[in-house]
Enzyme design. Structure first.
Site, PDB file in Angstrom:
ATOM      1  N   SER A 228      -6.192  -0.877  10.896  1.00 33.41           N
ATOM      2  CA  SER A 228      -6.758  -1.676  10.438  1.00 33.41           C
ATOM      3  C   SER A 228      -7.894  -2.156  11.420  1.00 33.41           C
ATOM      4  O   SER A 228      -8.050  -2.064  12.692  1.00 33.41           O
ATOM      5  CB  SER A 228      -5.680  -2.948  10.605  1.00 33.41           C
ATOM      6  OG  SER A 228      -6.195  -4.339  10.459  1.00 33.41           O
TER       7      SER A 228
ATOM      8  N   LYS B 115      -1.955  -3.139  16.445  1.00 31.38           N
ATOM      9  CA  LYS B 115      -2.883  -2.286  15.739  1.00 31.38           C
ATOM     10  C   LYS B 115      -3.911  -1.548  16.218  1.00 31.38           C
ATOM     11  O   LYS B 115      -4.175  -0.355  16.134  1.00 31.38           O
ATOM     12  CB  LYS B 115      -3.341  -2.965  14.445  1.00 31.38           C
ATOM     13  CG  LYS B 115      -2.445  -3.523  13.179  1.00 31.38           C
ATOM     14  CD  LYS B 115      -1.652  -2.318  12.570  1.00 31.38           C
ATOM     15  CE  LYS B 115      -2.266  -1.620  11.729  1.00 31.38           C
ATOM     16  NZ  LYS B 115      -1.423  -0.755  11.070  1.00 31.38           N
TER      17      LYS B 115
ATOM     18  N   ILE C 103       0.709  -1.119  -0.011  1.00 35.24           N
ATOM     19  CA  ILE C 103       0.095   0.124   0.037  1.00 35.24           C
ATOM     20  C   ILE C 103       0.804   1.080   0.186  1.00 35.24           C
ATOM     21  O   ILE C 103       0.607   2.275  -0.746  1.00 35.24           O
ATOM     22  CB  ILE C 103      -0.935  -0.043   1.251  1.00 35.24           C
ATOM     23  CG1 ILE C 103      -1.889  -1.168   0.964  1.00 35.24           C
ATOM     24  CG2 ILE C 103      -1.562   1.227   1.447  1.00 35.24           C
ATOM     25  CD1 ILE C 103      -2.557  -1.498   2.343  1.00 35.24           C
TER      26      ILE C 103
ATOM     27  N   TYR D 256      -0.124  -8.731  15.958  1.00 35.21           N
ATOM     28  CA  TYR D 256      -0.672  -7.773  14.902  1.00 35.21           C
ATOM     29  C   TYR D 256      -1.899  -7.004  15.422  1.00 35.21           C
ATOM     30  O   TYR D 256      -1.971  -5.882  15.595  1.00 35.21           O
ATOM     31  CB  TYR D 256      -0.837  -8.583  13.460  1.00 35.21           C
ATOM     32  CG  TYR D 256      -1.244  -7.501  12.540  1.00 35.21           C
ATOM     33  CD1 TYR D 256      -0.536  -6.532  11.937  1.00 35.21           C
ATOM     34  CD2 TYR D 256      -2.549  -7.404  12.034  1.00 35.21           C
ATOM     35  CE1 TYR D 256      -0.803  -5.612  10.717  1.00 35.21           C
ATOM     36  CE2 TYR D 256      -3.037  -6.679  11.120  1.00 35.21           C
ATOM     37  CZ  TYR D 256      -2.374  -5.583  10.451  1.00 35.21           C
ATOM     38  OH  TYR D 256      -2.606  -4.630   9.477  1.00 35.21           O
TER      39      TYR D 256
HETATM   40  N1  NAP Z   1      -3.026  -5.326   3.241  1.00 36.08           N
HETATM   41  C1  NAP Z   1      -4.164  -5.414   3.884  1.00 36.08           C
HETATM   42  O1  NAP Z   1      -5.131  -5.841   3.562  1.00 36.08           O
HETATM   43  C2  NAP Z   1      -4.407  -4.542   5.111  1.00 36.08           C
HETATM   44  C3  NAP Z   1      -5.426  -4.393   5.919  1.00 36.08           C
HETATM   45  C4  NAP Z   1      -5.368  -3.693   6.911  1.00 36.08           C
HETATM   46  C5  NAP Z   1      -4.484  -2.801   7.043  1.00 36.08           C
HETATM   47  N2  NAP Z   1      -3.181  -2.857   6.666  1.00 36.08           N
HETATM   48  C6  NAP Z   1      -2.322  -1.720   6.983  1.00 36.08           C
HETATM   49  O2  NAP Z   1      -1.883  -1.071   5.653  1.00 36.08           O
HETATM   50  C7  NAP Z   1      -0.515  -0.833   5.953  1.00 36.08           C
HETATM   51  C8  NAP Z   1       0.169  -1.447   4.750  1.00 36.08           C
HETATM   52  O3  NAP Z   1       0.180  -2.862   4.800  1.00 36.08           O
HETATM   53  P1  NAP Z   1       0.683  -3.697   3.513  1.00 36.08           P
HETATM   54  O4  NAP Z   1      -0.451  -4.814   3.298  1.00 36.08           O
HETATM   55  O5  NAP Z   1       1.033  -2.767   2.203  1.00 36.08           O
HETATM   56  O6  NAP Z   1       1.975  -4.276   4.051  1.00 36.08           O
HETATM   57  P2  NAP Z   1       3.472  -4.661   3.435  1.00 36.08           P
HETATM   58  O7  NAP Z   1       2.997  -4.922   1.956  1.00 36.08           O
HETATM   59  O8  NAP Z   1       3.896  -5.897   4.239  1.00 36.08           O
HETATM   60  O9  NAP Z   1       4.400  -3.728   3.472  1.00 36.08           O
HETATM   61  C9  NAP Z   1       4.677  -3.246   4.880  1.00 36.08           C
HETATM   62  C10 NAP Z   1       5.471  -1.927   4.719  1.00 36.08           C
HETATM   63  O10 NAP Z   1       5.965  -1.600   5.900  1.00 36.08           O
HETATM   64  C11 NAP Z   1       7.398  -1.375   5.997  1.00 36.08           C
HETATM   65  N3  NAP Z   1       7.874  -1.892   7.483  1.00 36.08           N
HETATM   66  C12 NAP Z   1       7.999  -2.891   7.888  1.00 36.08           C
HETATM   67  N4  NAP Z   1       8.551  -2.972   8.978  1.00 36.08           N
HETATM   68  C13 NAP Z   1       9.350  -1.749   9.329  1.00 36.08           C
HETATM   69  C14 NAP Z   1      10.075  -1.244  10.040  1.00 36.08           C
HETATM   70  N5  NAP Z   1      10.498  -1.842  11.308  1.00 36.08           N
HETATM   71  N6  NAP Z   1      10.731  -0.015   9.803  1.00 36.08           N
HETATM   72  C15 NAP Z   1      10.208   0.740   8.528  1.00 36.08           C
HETATM   73  N7  NAP Z   1       9.312   0.321   7.774  1.00 36.08           N
HETATM   74  C16 NAP Z   1       8.890  -1.078   8.078  1.00 36.08           C
HETATM   75  C17 NAP Z   1       7.814  -2.221   5.053  1.00 36.08           C
HETATM   76  O11 NAP Z   1       9.179  -2.117   4.428  1.00 36.08           O
HETATM   77  P3  NAP Z   1      10.467  -3.217   3.959  1.00 36.08           P
HETATM   78  O12 NAP Z   1      10.256  -3.089   2.701  1.00 36.08           O
HETATM   79  O13 NAP Z   1      11.561  -2.373   4.567  1.00 36.08           O
HETATM   80  O14 NAP Z   1       9.921  -4.301   4.692  1.00 36.08           O
HETATM   81  C18 NAP Z   1       6.767  -2.109   3.855  1.00 36.08           C
HETATM   82  O15 NAP Z   1       7.163  -1.154   3.319  1.00 36.08           O
HETATM   83  C19 NAP Z   1      -0.151  -1.494   7.344  1.00 36.08           C
HETATM   84  O16 NAP Z   1      -0.220  -0.512   8.449  1.00 36.08           O
HETATM   85  C20 NAP Z   1      -1.320  -2.466   7.784  1.00 36.08           C
HETATM   86  O17 NAP Z   1      -1.443  -2.702   9.069  1.00 36.08           O
HETATM   87  C21 NAP Z   1      -3.384  -3.743   5.349  1.00 36.08           C
END
Ligand code: NAP
Length: 270
Positions: A149, A172, A13, A168
Protein backbone atom coordinates in the site's frame (compact mmCIF):
# COMPACT_ATOMS: atom_id res chain seq x y z
CA UNK A 1 -0.69 -26.14 -14.98
CA UNK A 2 0.49 -23.03 -13.09
CA UNK A 3 -0.62 -23.04 -9.46
CA UNK A 4 -1.47 -19.90 -7.49
CA UNK A 5 -2.27 -19.39 -3.81
CA UNK A 6 -4.14 -16.24 -2.79
CA UNK A 7 -3.96 -15.59 0.93
CA UNK A 8 -7.18 -13.80 1.87
CA UNK A 9 -9.46 -14.66 -1.03
CA UNK A 10 -12.89 -14.26 0.55
CA UNK A 11 -13.77 -10.78 -0.69
CA UNK A 12 -12.45 -7.50 -2.09
CA UNK A 13 -9.26 -7.61 -4.14
CA UNK A 14 -8.48 -11.19 -3.04
CA UNK A 15 -11.81 -12.48 -4.32
CA UNK A 16 -11.26 -10.79 -7.67
CA UNK A 17 -7.73 -12.24 -7.86
CA UNK A 18 -9.25 -15.71 -7.44
CA UNK A 19 -11.99 -14.97 -9.99
CA UNK A 20 -9.63 -13.74 -12.70
CA UNK A 21 -7.02 -16.44 -12.10
CA UNK A 22 -9.66 -19.17 -12.20
CA UNK A 23 -10.90 -17.98 -15.61
CA UNK A 24 -8.00 -19.84 -17.19
CA UNK A 25 -8.55 -23.60 -17.24
CA UNK A 26 -4.76 -24.01 -17.11
CA UNK A 27 -4.57 -22.48 -13.66
CA UNK A 28 -5.06 -24.23 -10.34
CA UNK A 29 -6.10 -21.63 -7.76
CA UNK A 30 -5.94 -22.01 -4.00
CA UNK A 31 -7.79 -19.40 -1.95
CA UNK A 32 -7.33 -19.20 1.79
CA UNK A 33 -10.13 -17.75 3.90
CA UNK A 34 -10.63 -17.41 7.62
CA UNK A 35 -14.04 -18.98 7.59
CA UNK A 36 -15.34 -21.05 4.69
CA UNK A 37 -19.01 -20.88 5.64
CA UNK A 38 -19.06 -17.08 5.93
CA UNK A 39 -17.10 -16.56 2.69
CA UNK A 40 -20.32 -16.25 0.74
CA UNK A 41 -18.95 -14.35 -2.27
CA UNK A 42 -16.20 -16.89 -2.82
CA UNK A 43 -18.59 -19.79 -2.28
CA UNK A 44 -20.86 -18.32 -4.98
CA UNK A 45 -17.89 -18.03 -7.33
CA UNK A 46 -16.88 -21.64 -6.71
CA UNK A 47 -20.46 -22.84 -7.21
CA UNK A 48 -20.72 -20.98 -10.54
CA UNK A 49 -17.31 -22.10 -11.81
CA UNK A 50 -17.47 -24.80 -14.45
CA UNK A 51 -13.72 -25.41 -14.46
CA UNK A 52 -13.46 -26.84 -10.91
CA UNK A 53 -10.03 -25.23 -10.53
CA UNK A 54 -10.63 -23.31 -7.28
CA UNK A 55 -9.70 -24.92 -3.97
CA UNK A 56 -10.80 -23.14 -0.81
CA UNK A 57 -8.78 -23.68 2.37
CA UNK A 58 -9.13 -22.18 5.82
CA UNK A 59 -6.24 -20.21 7.32
CA UNK A 60 -6.03 -17.41 9.88
CA UNK A 61 -2.82 -15.52 9.20
CA UNK A 62 -2.23 -14.81 12.90
CA UNK A 63 -2.03 -18.57 13.45
CA UNK A 64 0.95 -20.05 11.62
CA UNK A 65 -0.32 -23.58 12.26
CA UNK A 66 -3.37 -22.97 10.07
CA UNK A 67 -1.17 -21.63 7.27
CA UNK A 68 1.05 -24.70 7.47
CA UNK A 69 -2.04 -26.93 7.37
CA UNK A 70 -3.26 -25.03 4.28
CA UNK A 71 0.15 -25.46 2.63
CA UNK A 72 0.03 -29.19 3.38
CA UNK A 73 -3.40 -29.39 1.73
CA UNK A 74 -2.07 -27.56 -1.34
CA UNK A 75 0.91 -29.93 -1.51
CA UNK A 76 -1.43 -32.91 -1.68
CA UNK A 77 -3.09 -31.49 -4.81
CA UNK A 78 0.07 -30.25 -6.52
CA UNK A 79 2.48 -32.98 -5.56
CA UNK A 80 4.37 -30.66 -3.23
CA UNK A 81 4.80 -27.53 -5.33
CA UNK A 82 3.34 -24.04 -5.78
CA UNK A 83 4.25 -21.60 -8.53
CA UNK A 84 2.97 -18.23 -7.29
CA UNK A 85 1.99 -16.93 -3.85
CA UNK A 86 -0.04 -13.73 -3.64
CA UNK A 87 -0.28 -12.45 -0.09
CA UNK A 88 -3.33 -10.20 0.05
CA UNK A 89 -4.85 -10.48 3.55
CA UNK A 90 -4.79 -7.34 5.70
CA UNK A 91 -6.49 -5.98 8.80
CA UNK A 92 -8.74 -3.19 7.61
CA UNK A 93 -11.59 -3.07 10.16
CA UNK A 94 -13.26 0.29 9.72
CA UNK A 95 -13.52 1.05 13.45
CA UNK A 96 -9.75 1.29 13.69
CA UNK A 97 -8.47 1.65 10.14
CA UNK A 98 -9.09 5.40 9.97
CA UNK A 99 -7.79 6.38 13.41
CA UNK A 100 -4.79 8.64 13.85
CA UNK A 101 -2.22 8.44 16.63
CA UNK A 102 -4.25 10.59 19.06
CA UNK A 103 -7.69 9.19 18.20
CA UNK A 104 -7.74 6.29 20.65
CA UNK A 105 -9.79 6.47 23.83
CA UNK A 106 -6.73 5.43 25.81
CA UNK A 107 -3.21 4.14 25.30
CA UNK A 108 -4.16 0.53 25.95
CA UNK A 109 -6.56 0.66 23.00
CA UNK A 110 -3.82 2.20 20.84
CA UNK A 111 -1.42 -0.58 21.90
CA UNK A 112 -4.00 -3.25 21.16
CA UNK A 113 -4.77 -1.94 17.68
CA UNK A 114 -1.10 -1.54 16.72
CA UNK A 115 -0.22 -5.02 18.00
CA UNK A 116 -3.24 -6.64 16.34
CA UNK A 117 -2.43 -4.88 13.07
CA UNK A 118 1.20 -5.97 13.33
CA UNK A 119 0.13 -9.57 13.87
CA UNK A 120 -2.05 -9.61 10.77
CA UNK A 121 -0.23 -7.27 8.39
CA UNK A 122 3.38 -8.12 9.22
CA UNK A 123 3.67 -11.46 10.99
CA UNK A 124 0.76 -12.73 8.89
CA UNK A 125 2.73 -12.10 5.70
CA UNK A 126 5.86 -13.69 7.18
CA UNK A 127 4.05 -16.80 8.34
CA UNK A 128 2.25 -17.14 5.01
CA UNK A 129 5.49 -16.97 3.04
CA UNK A 130 7.29 -19.31 5.45
CA UNK A 131 4.46 -21.84 5.31
CA UNK A 132 4.40 -21.95 1.50
CA UNK A 133 8.13 -21.55 0.90
CA UNK A 134 8.94 -25.28 0.73
CA UNK A 135 6.27 -25.61 -1.99
CA UNK A 136 7.40 -22.48 -3.85
CA UNK A 137 10.97 -23.83 -3.90
CA UNK A 138 9.65 -26.81 -5.86
CA UNK A 139 7.55 -24.62 -8.18
CA UNK A 140 8.61 -23.46 -11.62
CA UNK A 141 7.84 -19.71 -11.30
CA UNK A 142 9.21 -18.94 -7.82
CA UNK A 143 7.17 -15.75 -7.57
CA UNK A 144 5.85 -14.06 -4.43
CA UNK A 145 3.70 -10.92 -4.63
CA UNK A 146 2.85 -9.09 -1.44
CA UNK A 147 -0.06 -6.70 -1.91
CA UNK A 148 1.31 -3.49 -0.49
CA UNK A 149 0.00 0.00 0.00
CA UNK A 150 1.14 3.52 -0.76
CA UNK A 151 -0.41 4.23 2.66
CA UNK A 152 2.71 2.50 3.99
CA UNK A 153 5.20 4.78 2.21
CA UNK A 154 6.57 8.00 3.74
CA UNK A 155 6.25 9.86 0.41
CA UNK A 156 2.49 9.23 0.03
CA UNK A 157 1.73 9.78 3.71
CA UNK A 158 3.61 13.08 3.74
CA UNK A 159 2.37 14.41 0.40
CA UNK A 160 -1.24 13.60 1.32
CA UNK A 161 -0.73 14.67 4.97
CA UNK A 162 -2.30 11.31 5.84
CA UNK A 163 -2.13 11.49 9.64
CA UNK A 164 -4.92 8.98 10.14
CA UNK A 165 -4.86 5.26 9.21
CA UNK A 166 -1.92 5.12 11.64
CA UNK A 167 -1.85 1.45 12.68
CA UNK A 168 -2.72 0.27 9.17
CA UNK A 169 -0.14 2.49 7.43
CA UNK A 170 2.63 1.79 9.93
CA UNK A 171 2.19 -1.96 9.68
CA UNK A 172 1.81 -1.89 5.88
CA UNK A 173 5.15 -0.02 5.84
CA UNK A 174 6.69 -2.87 7.78
CA UNK A 175 5.04 -5.39 5.46
CA UNK A 176 6.49 -3.56 2.45
CA UNK A 177 9.91 -4.13 3.99
CA UNK A 178 9.16 -7.79 4.72
CA UNK A 179 8.82 -8.32 0.96
CA UNK A 180 12.26 -6.79 0.42
CA UNK A 181 13.75 -8.99 3.17
CA UNK A 182 12.43 -12.08 1.38
CA UNK A 183 13.72 -10.75 -1.95
CA UNK A 184 17.22 -10.49 -0.47
CA UNK A 185 16.97 -13.86 1.25
CA UNK A 186 15.67 -15.74 -1.78
CA UNK A 187 17.65 -14.02 -4.56
CA UNK A 188 20.28 -16.80 -4.71
CA UNK A 189 17.48 -19.33 -5.31
CA UNK A 190 16.10 -17.47 -8.34
CA UNK A 191 12.98 -16.08 -6.68
CA UNK A 192 11.15 -12.93 -7.71
CA UNK A 193 9.60 -11.25 -4.67
CA UNK A 194 7.82 -7.92 -5.15
CA UNK A 195 5.39 -5.61 -3.41
CA UNK A 196 2.50 -4.48 -5.60
CA UNK A 197 0.15 -1.61 -4.72
CA UNK A 198 -3.37 -2.16 -6.05
CA UNK A 199 -4.38 1.52 -6.30
CA UNK A 200 -7.37 3.06 -4.58
CA UNK A 201 -9.89 0.26 -5.01
CA UNK A 202 -13.64 0.21 -4.53
CA UNK A 203 -14.32 -3.01 -2.62
CA UNK A 204 -17.70 -1.88 -1.30
CA UNK A 205 -19.70 -4.51 -3.20
CA UNK A 206 -18.19 -7.32 -1.10
CA UNK A 207 -17.50 -5.36 2.09
CA UNK A 208 -18.68 -6.73 5.42
CA UNK A 209 -18.93 -3.29 7.05
CA UNK A 210 -20.52 -0.03 5.98
CA UNK A 211 -18.55 3.18 6.66
CA UNK A 212 -20.28 5.53 9.10
CA UNK A 213 -20.52 9.34 8.73
CA UNK A 214 -17.19 9.96 10.48
CA UNK A 215 -15.33 7.59 8.18
CA UNK A 216 -17.12 8.96 5.12
CA UNK A 217 -16.00 12.46 6.08
CA UNK A 218 -12.37 11.33 6.59
CA UNK A 219 -12.51 9.51 3.25
CA UNK A 220 -14.09 12.54 1.58
CA UNK A 221 -11.25 14.78 2.81
CA UNK A 222 -8.66 12.30 1.59
CA UNK A 223 -10.27 11.97 -1.84
CA UNK A 224 -10.52 15.76 -2.15
CA UNK A 225 -6.76 16.12 -1.52
CA UNK A 226 -5.70 13.41 -4.00
CA UNK A 227 -5.82 15.47 -7.23
CA UNK A 228 -3.34 17.94 -5.72
CA UNK A 229 -0.65 15.27 -5.42
CA UNK A 230 -1.42 12.69 -8.10
CA UNK A 231 -2.48 12.50 -11.72
CA UNK A 232 -4.02 9.02 -11.52
CA UNK A 233 -4.97 8.10 -7.95
CA UNK A 234 -8.76 7.89 -8.20
CA UNK A 235 -11.15 5.17 -7.11
CA UNK A 236 -10.94 2.16 -9.44
CA UNK A 237 -12.84 -1.12 -9.68
CA UNK A 238 -11.54 -4.40 -8.30
CA UNK A 239 -11.59 -5.72 -11.89
CA UNK A 240 -9.29 -2.98 -13.17
CA UNK A 241 -6.99 -3.22 -10.17
CA UNK A 242 -6.63 -6.99 -10.37
CA UNK A 243 -6.17 -7.04 -14.16
CA UNK A 244 -3.15 -4.79 -13.61
CA UNK A 245 -1.86 -6.82 -10.64
CA UNK A 246 -2.05 -10.10 -12.55
CA UNK A 247 -0.44 -8.60 -15.62
CA UNK A 248 2.44 -7.49 -13.35
CA UNK A 249 2.63 -10.91 -11.67
CA UNK A 250 2.81 -12.49 -15.11
CA UNK A 251 5.48 -10.16 -16.48
CA UNK A 252 7.87 -9.86 -13.51
CA UNK A 253 11.09 -11.80 -13.55
CA UNK A 254 14.22 -12.04 -11.43
CA UNK A 255 15.38 -8.60 -12.65
CA UNK A 256 12.39 -7.16 -10.74
CA UNK A 257 13.22 -8.98 -7.51
CA UNK A 258 13.01 -6.61 -4.53
CA UNK A 259 10.95 -3.96 -6.29
CA UNK A 260 7.97 -2.16 -4.81
CA UNK A 261 5.55 -1.43 -7.62
CA UNK A 262 3.40 1.56 -6.76
CA UNK A 263 0.16 2.53 -8.48
CA UNK A 264 0.32 6.25 -7.77
CA UNK A 265 1.84 8.69 -10.23
CA UNK A 266 2.80 11.88 -8.43
CA UNK A 267 2.39 15.31 -9.96
CA UNK A 268 5.81 16.48 -11.06
CA UNK A 269 5.69 19.88 -9.33
CA UNK A 270 4.51 18.42 -6.00
N1 NAP B 1 -8.80 -1.35 -1.24
C1 NAP B 1 -7.82 -0.48 -1.42
O1 NAP B 1 -8.03 0.67 -1.86
C2 NAP B 1 -6.41 -0.84 -1.07
C3 NAP B 1 -5.41 0.15 -1.25
C4 NAP B 1 -4.09 -0.17 -0.98
C5 NAP B 1 -3.76 -1.45 -0.56
N2 NAP B 1 -4.76 -2.39 -0.38
C6 NAP B 1 -4.34 -3.72 0.06
O2 NAP B 1 -5.01 -4.70 -0.72
C7 NAP B 1 -5.22 -5.87 0.05
C8 NAP B 1 -6.68 -6.27 0.00
O3 NAP B 1 -7.45 -5.17 0.44
P1 NAP B 1 -9.04 -5.12 0.24
O4 NAP B 1 -9.37 -3.68 0.08
O5 NAP B 1 -9.48 -6.10 -0.75
O6 NAP B 1 -9.51 -5.55 1.71
P2 NAP B 1 -10.85 -6.26 2.23
O7 NAP B 1 -11.93 -6.17 1.22
O8 NAP B 1 -11.07 -5.68 3.59
O9 NAP B 1 -10.39 -7.78 2.37
C9 NAP B 1 -9.43 -8.11 3.31
C10 NAP B 1 -9.13 -9.59 3.16
O10 NAP B 1 -8.16 -9.95 4.16
C11 NAP B 1 -8.66 -11.06 4.89
N3 NAP B 1 -8.17 -11.04 6.27
C12 NAP B 1 -8.26 -10.03 7.15
N4 NAP B 1 -7.72 -10.39 8.33
C13 NAP B 1 -7.29 -11.67 8.16
C14 NAP B 1 -6.67 -12.61 9.02
N5 NAP B 1 -6.37 -12.31 10.29
N6 NAP B 1 -6.37 -13.84 8.53
C15 NAP B 1 -6.66 -14.16 7.25
N7 NAP B 1 -7.26 -13.32 6.40
C16 NAP B 1 -7.58 -12.09 6.86
C17 NAP B 1 -10.17 -10.90 4.84
O11 NAP B 1 -10.79 -12.13 5.16
P3 NAP B 1 -12.19 -12.25 5.99
O12 NAP B 1 -13.27 -12.25 4.96
O13 NAP B 1 -12.06 -13.51 6.73
O14 NAP B 1 -12.27 -11.05 6.90
C18 NAP B 1 -10.35 -10.46 3.40
O15 NAP B 1 -10.29 -11.57 2.53
C19 NAP B 1 -4.72 -5.55 1.46
O16 NAP B 1 -3.41 -6.06 1.61
C20 NAP B 1 -4.71 -4.04 1.49
O17 NAP B 1 -3.75 -3.53 2.41
C21 NAP B 1 -6.06 -2.11 -0.61
Amino acid sequence: MPSYAVIGGSRGIGLELVRQLAMSADNTVFATVRNKSSSTYLNELVAKSTLSNIHVLEAEVTDHRTLKAAAAAVAKVTNGSLDVLIHNAARMELANAYRGLTDYEDDDKLDTEFLDSFKVNVLGAIHAVNAFLPLLRKGSAKKIAVIGSEGGTPEFVWKLRLSNMAAYGTTKAAENLVAVKYAALLEPEGFTVVGICPGFVDTSSTAVEKPDDTIMSILGGLVARLPAISTNFTLISTEASVTRILSLVDSISTKDNGSFIEYVEYKKDD
